[in-house]
Design an enzyme around this catalytic site. Structure first.
Site, PDB file in Angstrom:
ATOM      1  N   GLU A  45       1.010  -1.237  -0.108  1.00 23.35           N
ATOM      2  CA  GLU A  45      -0.089  -0.165  -0.147  1.00 23.35           C
ATOM      3  C   GLU A  45       1.165   1.374   0.465  1.00 23.35           C
ATOM      4  O   GLU A  45       1.877   1.074   0.380  1.00 23.35           O
ATOM      5  CB  GLU A  45      -0.865  -0.193   0.597  1.00 23.35           C
ATOM      6  CG  GLU A  45      -0.277  -0.109   2.758  1.00 23.35           C
ATOM      7  CD  GLU A  45      -1.384  -0.410   3.273  1.00 23.35           C
ATOM      8  OE1 GLU A  45      -2.584  -1.417   2.965  1.00 23.35           O
ATOM      9  OE2 GLU A  45      -1.378  -0.002   4.761  1.00 23.35           O
ATOM     10  N   CYS A  46       0.530   2.098  -0.947  1.00 22.61           N
ATOM     11  CA  CYS A  46       1.422   3.758  -0.997  1.00 22.61           C
ATOM     12  C   CYS A  46       2.512   2.689  -0.719  1.00 22.61           C
ATOM     13  O   CYS A  46       2.653   3.050  -2.196  1.00 22.61           O
ATOM     14  CB  CYS A  46       0.318   4.002   0.301  1.00 22.61           C
ATOM     15  SG  CYS A  46       1.077   5.798  -0.729  1.00 22.61           S
TER      16      CYS A  46
END
Length: 452
Positions: A332-333
């Site tokens: 994530e990210c």
């Protein structure tokens, strides 16, 4: 049997008219002051924030969790506050943005749980308007408990007296913190610098606590704190159930270092509650992944450590072997950014990354996306948020996209979900997930069978 009620406990929500007013400094100073006096302090952060909790944890000496009526859910908030009330002498909740900003806002949280609101106002460039702001924050919405107002970044005792004189109700004055570099918390593009990056983090908090100790707010003792007492009842109904043993016997490798540090403590608790064993490692320093069945690459600051990540070729090879073995990856990210072939920073420096995802990411000088969102993934839906300055360029087609939280609108398309790997075992997105919003979906993210 009826559920046991927690004893009434003093609690406060530290709010402000806008971001950047000094909420974190005041919340940490208050937590540090009472912790030093021997009280058991439990702190929370309103909204999806990874950075402020590092400082609140240092100040209070206890784990810090997020409270958000949508992302974490009302039942989750109620349960965490109820549990904290069983052990705490004081509960401090740091607000998010301005008091009435967002859907739901910090004011919504305060009203739902009866939290008294302390307003922190940066008074560095005002005089009589300070009183107007304080009055407006107190009376804008009926039903809010108000604990007073604290002036921050004040120039002098004379300035403080002027501010106090501008209040319609002198009883609301909780004092003034003078402008001081001794307890300024440094910032960068995603928020505050993490406390463990600074050698003087605790002395900064001690200096803030010392300054607060001379104010009416800081001089409140056990008797005065009782005026903030709140009865925290357990939730009327539990949230989503945790599938018993869904990840039992499985080891999840979790990247955790200065480059990958955006980790909700509650997400780790969720994985453990599902039965997983967590093996932490550093992509910056370690030569390989630990023995594991699945991999979680959380967000953070890969852009600040691009050269070090690029130089660790052994880690790149280890991650490639994990992917080729068809083992699950949730990125994530910042974790997703490192999976691309190349990362370019805002100053134009370029670094080779891990090459699991084709394409590149580039840091921008302006915010690229922000807001609460939800993602349909692994046969379920997770709530969370997005907050990033980079953009990606890739030939991959999105396997799905995030949707806006209720009452919100997306600017353009939602965040892409990319799925790659020999058994579609790699899932990556800019989206930050709150695992407890759907424990069953979370379990499937890390199970190999759910990817085939």
């Amino acid at each position: 049997m009826p559920k046991a009620s927690a004893p009434a406990v003093p609690a406060i929500l530290v709010a402000a008219p806008a971001s950047g007013q000094g909420k974190t400094t005041v919340a940490c100073a208050l937590a540090r002051l009472h912790t030093r006096q021997g009280r058991r302090v439990r702190a929370f952060k309103c909204g999806p924030d990874f950075l402020d909790p590092y400082w609140l944890t240092l100040a209070s000496g206890a784990p810090v969790h997020q409270l958000d009526l949508w992302m974490t859910g009302e039942a989750d908030c109620a349960q965490r506050l109820h549990a904290a009330a069983q052990e705490a002498d004081l509960i401090i909740v740091e607000g998010v943005m301005g008091l009435f900003d967002g859907e739901p806002s910090a004011a919504d949280l305060a009203q739902r749980f009866g939290l008294p609101v302390l307003a922190v106002i940066d008074a560095s460039a005002m005089a009589g308007t300070f009183g107007a702001l304080a009055w407006g924050l107190q009376h804008y919405r009926e039903g809010l408990r108000f604990a007073g107002v604290l002036a921050n970044r004040v120039a002098s005792p004379g300035h403080a007296a002027m501010l106090e004189g501008g209040l319609r109700d002198a009883a609301q004055w909780q004092g003034a913190l003078m402008r001081s570099e001794a307890f300024t918390l440094p910032e960068r593009h995603l928020g505050l610098v993490m406390s463990d990056e600074l050698g003087d983090a605790l002395p900064r908090l001690d200096a803030a606590a010392d300054a607060l100790a001379s104010t009416p707010l800081g001089q409140m003792g056990a008797t005065e704190l009782q005026g903030w007492s709140v009865d925290f009842e357990p939730p009327a109904s539990p949230g989503d159930a945790f599938p018993a043993g869904a990840l039992q016997g499985r080891t999840i490798a979790v990247a955790r270092d200065a480059a990958f540090c955006f980790i909700y403590a509650a997400n780790l608790d969720c994985l453990r509650a599902l039965g997983a064993r967590l093996a932490f490692f550093s992509p910056l320093a370690d030569p390989s992944l630990p023995e594991c069945d699945a991999l979680w690459l959380p967000g953070g600051y890969p852009e600040l450590h691009g050269a070090t990540l690029a130089a660790n070729r052994a880690m790149k090879d280890s991650i490639a072997a994990h992917v080729q073995a068809g083992k699950p990856v949730w990125a994530e990210c910042g974790g997703m950014m490192a999976l691309f072939e190349r990362l370019t920073t805002a100053d134009g420096s370029s670094h080779a990354m891990w090459g699991v995802l084709p394409g590149s990411v580039t840091l921008q000088k302006r915010l690229a996306a922000l807001g609460p969102q939800q993602l349909d993934v692994a046969g379920g839906s997770l709530r969370g948020h997005t907050f990033h300055y980079s953009t990606c360029a890739t030939p991959l087609q999105a396997a799905g996209r995030t949707q806006a939280a209720p009452g919100r609108k997306l600017r353009g398309e939602g965040e892409a979900l990319y799925v790659v790997g020999p058994t579609a075992s790699v899932r990556a997105s800019y989206f930050h997930a709150w695992f407890a919003s759907s424990p069953a979906t979370t379990a499937r993210l890390f199970l190999k069978d759910s990817h085939e």
